[in-house]
Design an enzyme around this catalytic site. Structure first.
Site, PDB file in Angstrom:
ATOM      1  N   LYS A  98      22.590  -7.273  24.754  1.00 48.54           N
ATOM      2  CA  LYS A  98      22.613  -5.696  24.804  1.00 48.54           C
ATOM      3  C   LYS A  98      21.052  -5.184  24.891  1.00 48.54           C
ATOM      4  CE  LYS A  98      24.167  -1.757  22.191  1.00 48.54           C
ATOM      5  NZ  LYS A  98      25.313  -1.639  21.767  1.00 48.54           N
ATOM      6  N   ASP A 104      14.316 -10.541   5.582  1.00 50.85           N
ATOM      7  CA  ASP A 104      14.571 -10.055   6.896  1.00 50.85           C
ATOM      8  C   ASP A 104      13.060  -9.978   7.769  1.00 50.85           C
ATOM      9  OD1 ASP A 104      16.717  -8.333   8.810  1.00 50.85           O
ATOM     10  OD2 ASP A 104      14.793  -6.687   7.766  1.00 50.85           O
ATOM     11  N   HIS A 139       8.428 -13.087   9.759  1.00 50.29           N
ATOM     12  CA  HIS A 139       7.389 -12.509  10.441  1.00 50.29           C
ATOM     13  C   HIS A 139       5.957 -12.542   9.469  1.00 50.29           C
ATOM     14  CE1 HIS A 139      10.961 -11.289  12.603  1.00 50.29           C
ATOM     15  NE2 HIS A 139      11.552 -10.196  11.900  1.00 50.29           N
ATOM     16  N   ARG A 180       5.915   3.868  10.887  1.00 49.38           N
ATOM     17  CA  ARG A 180       5.984   2.177  11.548  1.00 49.38           C
ATOM     18  C   ARG A 180       5.032   2.064  12.016  1.00 49.38           C
ATOM     19  NH1 ARG A 180       6.411   0.294  17.431  1.00 49.38           N
ATOM     20  NH2 ARG A 180       7.032  -1.620  17.330  1.00 49.38           N
ATOM     21  N   ASP A 199     -14.947  -0.954  17.267  1.00 49.08           N
ATOM     22  CA  ASP A 199     -13.610  -0.715  17.558  1.00 49.08           C
ATOM     23  C   ASP A 199     -12.989  -1.115  18.648  1.00 49.08           C
ATOM     24  OD1 ASP A 199     -10.919   0.551  17.953  1.00 49.08           O
ATOM     25  OD2 ASP A 199     -12.340   2.247  18.927  1.00 49.08           O
ATOM     26  N   ARG A 207       4.954   6.093   0.785  1.00 48.85           N
ATOM     27  CA  ARG A 207       4.255   4.701   0.712  1.00 48.85           C
ATOM     28  C   ARG A 207       4.893   3.661  -0.075  1.00 48.85           C
ATOM     29  NH1 ARG A 207       0.215   3.705  -0.562  1.00 48.85           N
ATOM     30  NH2 ARG A 207      -0.376   2.934   1.275  1.00 48.85           N
TER      31      ARG A 207
HETATM   32  N1  LIG Z   1      -8.422   1.587  17.353  1.00 46.45           N
HETATM   33  C1  LIG Z   1      -7.612   3.023  16.868  1.00 46.45           C
HETATM   34  O1  LIG Z   1      -7.105   2.600  16.457  1.00 46.45           O
HETATM   35  C2  LIG Z   1      -8.760   2.904  15.325  1.00 46.45           C
HETATM   36  C3  LIG Z   1      -7.122   3.583  14.543  1.00 46.45           C
HETATM   37  N2  LIG Z   1      -8.047   4.239  13.687  1.00 46.45           N
HETATM   38  C4  LIG Z   1      -7.046   4.843  12.616  1.00 46.45           C
HETATM   39  O2  LIG Z   1      -7.608   5.611  11.399  1.00 46.45           O
HETATM   40  C5  LIG Z   1      -7.070   5.861  10.563  1.00 46.45           C
HETATM   41  C6  LIG Z   1      -7.516   5.792   9.715  1.00 46.45           C
HETATM   42  O3  LIG Z   1      -7.959   3.924   9.725  1.00 46.45           O
HETATM   43  P1  LIG Z   1      -7.467   3.183   8.487  1.00 46.45           P
HETATM   44  O4  LIG Z   1      -8.099   1.669   8.614  1.00 46.45           O
HETATM   45  O5  LIG Z   1      -6.045   2.921   8.351  1.00 46.45           O
HETATM   46  O6  LIG Z   1      -7.859   3.414   7.048  1.00 46.45           O
HETATM   47  P2  LIG Z   1      -7.996   4.203   5.678  1.00 46.45           P
HETATM   48  O7  LIG Z   1      -9.642   3.596   4.214  1.00 46.45           O
HETATM   49  O8  LIG Z   1      -7.623   5.763   5.404  1.00 46.45           O
HETATM   50  O9  LIG Z   1      -6.916   3.710   4.672  1.00 46.45           O
HETATM   51  C7  LIG Z   1      -6.588   2.541   4.921  1.00 46.45           C
HETATM   52  C8  LIG Z   1      -4.950   1.813   4.907  1.00 46.45           C
HETATM   53  O10 LIG Z   1      -4.803   2.589   3.050  1.00 46.45           O
HETATM   54  C9  LIG Z   1      -3.560   2.475   3.279  1.00 46.45           C
HETATM   55  N3  LIG Z   1      -2.959   4.000   1.863  1.00 46.45           N
HETATM   56  C10 LIG Z   1      -3.652   5.761   2.057  1.00 46.45           C
HETATM   57  N4  LIG Z   1      -3.250   5.973   1.069  1.00 46.45           N
HETATM   58  C11 LIG Z   1      -3.627   4.871   0.163  1.00 46.45           C
HETATM   59  C12 LIG Z   1      -3.011   4.697  -1.279  1.00 46.45           C
HETATM   60  N5  LIG Z   1      -3.232   6.421  -1.641  1.00 46.45           N
HETATM   61  N6  LIG Z   1      -3.510   4.109  -1.855  1.00 46.45           N
HETATM   62  C13 LIG Z   1      -3.436   2.756  -1.228  1.00 46.45           C
HETATM   63  N7  LIG Z   1      -4.248   2.732  -0.355  1.00 46.45           N
HETATM   64  C14 LIG Z   1      -3.782   3.702   0.884  1.00 46.45           C
HETATM   65  C15 LIG Z   1      -3.195   3.089   4.572  1.00 46.45           C
HETATM   66  O11 LIG Z   1      -2.109   2.044   4.304  1.00 46.45           O
HETATM   67  P3  LIG Z   1      -0.406   1.528   4.331  1.00 46.45           P
HETATM   68  O12 LIG Z   1      -0.560   3.396   3.482  1.00 46.45           O
HETATM   69  O13 LIG Z   1      -0.087   1.106   5.061  1.00 46.45           O
HETATM   70  O14 LIG Z   1      -1.291   0.747   3.063  1.00 46.45           O
HETATM   71  C16 LIG Z   1      -3.904   3.290   4.890  1.00 46.45           C
HETATM   72  O15 LIG Z   1      -4.113   2.368   6.293  1.00 46.45           O
HETATM   73  C17 LIG Z   1      -5.162   5.051  10.637  1.00 46.45           C
HETATM   74  O16 LIG Z   1      -4.974   5.660  10.967  1.00 46.45           O
HETATM   75  C18 LIG Z   1      -5.815   4.424  11.358  1.00 46.45           C
HETATM   76  O17 LIG Z   1      -4.746   3.609  12.718  1.00 46.45           O
HETATM   77  C19 LIG Z   1      -8.735   3.706  12.409  1.00 46.45           C
HETATM   78  C20 LIG Z   1      -9.946   3.102  13.345  1.00 46.45           C
HETATM   79  C21 LIG Z   1      -9.732   2.517  14.628  1.00 46.45           C
HETATM   80  O1  LIG Z   2      13.533  -9.280  13.051  1.00 50.14           O
HETATM   81  C1  LIG Z   2      13.113  -7.724  12.259  1.00 50.14           C
HETATM   82  O2  LIG Z   2      12.727  -6.982  12.623  1.00 50.14           O
HETATM   83  C2  LIG Z   2      12.416  -5.801  13.126  1.00 50.14           C
HETATM   84  C3  LIG Z   2      11.300  -5.245  13.627  1.00 50.14           C
HETATM   85  O3  LIG Z   2      10.642  -5.737  14.967  1.00 50.14           O
HETATM   86  P1  LIG Z   2       9.921  -4.987  15.582  1.00 50.14           P
HETATM   87  O4  LIG Z   2       9.496  -5.813  17.049  1.00 50.14           O
HETATM   88  O5  LIG Z   2      10.896  -4.301  15.894  1.00 50.14           O
HETATM   89  O6  LIG Z   2       8.352  -4.824  14.839  1.00 50.14           O
HETATM   90  C4  LIG Z   2      13.515  -5.170  12.016  1.00 50.14           C
HETATM   91  O7  LIG Z   2      13.821  -4.100  12.560  1.00 50.14           O
HETATM   92  C5  LIG Z   2      14.542  -6.086  11.443  1.00 50.14           C
HETATM   93  O8  LIG Z   2      14.501  -5.018  10.638  1.00 50.14           O
HETATM   94  C6  LIG Z   2      14.319  -6.946  11.736  1.00 50.14           C
HETATM   95  O9  LIG Z   2      15.483  -8.318  11.173  1.00 50.14           O
END
Ligand SMILES: NC(=O)C1=CN([C@@H]2O[C@H](COP(=O)(O)OP(=O)(O)OC[C@H]3O[C@@H](n4cnc5c(N)ncnc54)[C@H](OP(=O)(O)O)[C@@H]3O)[C@@H](O)[C@H]2O)C=CC1
Ligand SMILES: O=C1O[C@H](COP(=O)(O)O)[C@@H](O)[C@H](O)[C@H]1O
Length: 497
Positions: A27, A240, A245, A348, A404, A470
């Site tokens: 569904k 999962d 993936h 997400r 970018d 995180r």
């Molecule tokens: N084209 C676009 O849309 C672009 C968007 N951006 C946005 O700018 C923002 C910042 O960029 P980003 O590349 O994430 O760079 P950052 O250097 O700010 O962060 C890199 C990643 O590090 C992780 N992080 C955060 N806190 C910690 C911590 N305390 N210790 C270790 N890892 C940490 C996070 O990912 P995680 O929690 O997964 O570990 C984060 O995404 C993001 O929201 C990004 O989406 C930037 C450039 C282009």
């Molecule tokens: O296969 C799975 O994927 C989903 C996440 O898929 P997305 O396309 O929404 O990123 C996840 O929620 C599920 O637990 C897993 O079985």
């Protein structure tokens, strides 16, 4: 027509059968996908759909169940009626050959003795795979056209059970009839990996151990098991998400250039790189399980994994995992590939981060930060490369910036199709490029099985992390030790978004 020039047989009738038509996947994903493909005139003209499940249902009842997910615009009402008018439903048991013969008779009536092709989608729990596949083979195979079987994960629980399932399917069908779905292979940026790597001169020469310090491939979800804990608990986050993936993404990031874009040339390279990865051990991992956040914004956030009534009391199933994989080949020896996934985290997100090594022979007093290429799979597809630049103006300061490619800025008019749409269309076209081959699957299980058994047999206690955080701090520490540096200094100017 698809990339390899495969076309469907437009002149022949096609029958698409959904086993498990009364279920959740059907569904939420399968019927909506079929409707979108039909609406957009992407299917062969003479296609009809059969649902099959144990429940006594009518097409109208299935339609009602699907309604919230179909996204029908007011100007599509007529097409929507037409779509449901070519839907049929047969109820029957999964282990009854007689019931499958009844389904076959209905399909034969439609085919009227002519050449026709059949597609069977197994949207079913693993417990039903065995009997349904046998009954399809014995009672439902079309005689004059082709037959293709689409199988949903889980493909087993470990190397032995996956082999048993593969052997079982191989005794019934040829490999070219089997389409094992990993829906991440249908996502835009995952499909883009080959083009980014092999369609550009600039990236490939640095795509190796001389230049790259580490690779981080992440999947994060902000919600917990939401009442699906009973199912989840049997598998855990490694089965999962990580074993399928994330490992699929890894193989596309790390494989050598295939000889051609033919599906088997690509899958040969994916298998080769998987073969170079040694099986994981407990020390390579950080495992976590979420606990409720008393200040959480809703009931889901307040609930820990063990508070889900469908989860067995005291379960030690991980809802978060980080694993560091080593690829022992000439290109990657010594470069950690970190796979990280979790439920009930702070956002997400699915992305790949290719982090480059420090610039050798530094002349900037240590102010340079590492380059990083980020391929964001979701949400908001993007590819950006973090780099250093001279701060603009009368200064010799330097700062972090980015090159970018943000899809919703660059491709404003494009509506990206859902992963299932691309993959189901591939099955009609006969392209197995984005489906998992049996030898790929067996390598994937080889890498994870010892770890999974170890976790289960040795009763490993996952580290608690708060819903909406995180994940465990030990995971960040492991990234750091694995040569993935987080500076916390990069600023993104999001006024552009
Ligand atoms: N084209 C676009 O849309 C672009 C968007 N951006 C946005 O700018 C923002 C910042 O960029 P980003 O590349 O994430 O760079 P950052 O250097 O700010 O962060 C890199 C990643 O590090 C992780 N992080 C955060 N806190 C910690 C911590 N305390 N210790 C270790 N890892 C940490 C996070 O990912 P995680 O929690 O997964 O570990 C984060 O995404 C993001 O929201 C990004 O989406 C930037 C450039 C282009
Ligand atoms: O296969 C799975 O994927 C989903 C996440 O898929 P997305 O396309 O929404 O990123 C996840 O929620 C599920 O637990 C897993 O079985």
């Amino acid at each position: 027509m698809n990339k390899e020039g495969t076309q469907f047989d437009e002149s022949f009738p096609h029958i698409f059968v959904v086993f498990g038509a009364s279920g959740d996947l059907a569904k939420k994903k399968i019927y909506p996908t079929l409707w979108w493909l039909y609406r957009d005139n992407l299917l062969p003209k003479k296609t009809i759909f059969f649902g099959y499940a144990r429940s006594s249902l009518t097409v109208r009842e299935i339609r009602e169940k699907c309604t919230p997910y179909m996204k029908v615009r007011p100007d599509e009402e007529q097409a929507y009626e037409d779509f449901w008018n070519i839907n049929y439903y047969v109820s029957g048991a999964y282990d009854s050959r007689t019931d499958f013969e009844k389904l076959n008779q209905e399909m034969c009536t439609f085919e009227n003795g002519l050449h026709a092709n059949r597609l069977f989608y197994l949207a079913l729990p693993p417990s039903a795979f065995q009997s349904v596949s046998v009954n399809i083979r014995n009672a439902c195979m079309g005689q004059k056209g082709w037959n293709r079987i689409i199988v949903e994960k889980p493909f087993g629980k470990d190397a032995a059970s996956s082999k048993a399932l593969s052997d079982h399917l191989a005794s019934l069908f040829k490999e070219e009839q089997l389409y094992r779905i990993d829906h991440y292979l249908g996502k835009e940026m995952v499909q883009n990996l080959m083009t980014i790597r092999f369609g550009n001169r600039i990236f490939n020469p640095t795509w190796n151990r001389e230049n790259i310090s580490s690779v981080l491939i992440s999947f994060k979800e902000p919600f917990g098991t939401q009442g699906r804990g009973g199912y989840f608990d049997e598998f855990g986050i490694i089965r999962d998400v990580m074993q399928n993936h994330l490992l699929q993404i890894l193989s596309l990031v790390a494989m050598e250039k295939p000889v051609t874009c033919h599906p088997d040339d690509i899958r040969d390279e994916k298998v080769k790189v998987l073969k170079s990865i040694k099986s994981l051990e407990l020390d390579d991992c950080v495992l976590g399980q979420y606990v409720g956040n008393p200040d959480g914004k809703d009931d889901d956030a307040k609930m820990g994994y063990l508070d889900d009534p469908t989860v067995p009391a005291g379960s030690k199933t991980p809802t978060f995992a980080l694993a560091v994989l080593q690829i022992k080949n000439e290109r990657w020896d010594g470069v950690p590939f970190i796979l990280r996934c979790g439920k009930a985290l702070n956002e997400r997100k699915a992305e790949v981060r290719i982090q480059y090594r420090d610039v050798p022979g530094d002349i900037f007093g240590g102010r340079s930060k590492r380059n990083e290429m980020v391929i964001r799979v979701q949400p908001g597809e993007a590819l950006y490369v973090k780099m250093m630049t001279k701060s603009p103006g009368i200064t010799f300061d330097m700062e972090e910036t980015e090159l970018d490619l943000t899809y919703n800025q660059r491709y404003k008019e494009i509506n990206l199709p859902d992963a299932y749409e691309r993959l189901i269309l591939d099955v009609f076209c006969g392209s197995q490029m984005n489906f998992v081959r049996d030898d790929e699957l067996s390598e994937a299980w080889r890498i994870f099985t010892p770890l999974l058994h170890h976790i289960e047999n040795n009763d490993v206690q996952p580290i608690p992390y708060v819903h909406g955080s995180r994940g465990p701090k030990e995971a960040d520490e492991k990234c750091d030790k694995s040569n993935f540096k987080y500076y916390g200094s990069y600023k993104w100017n999001n006024s552009k978004m």
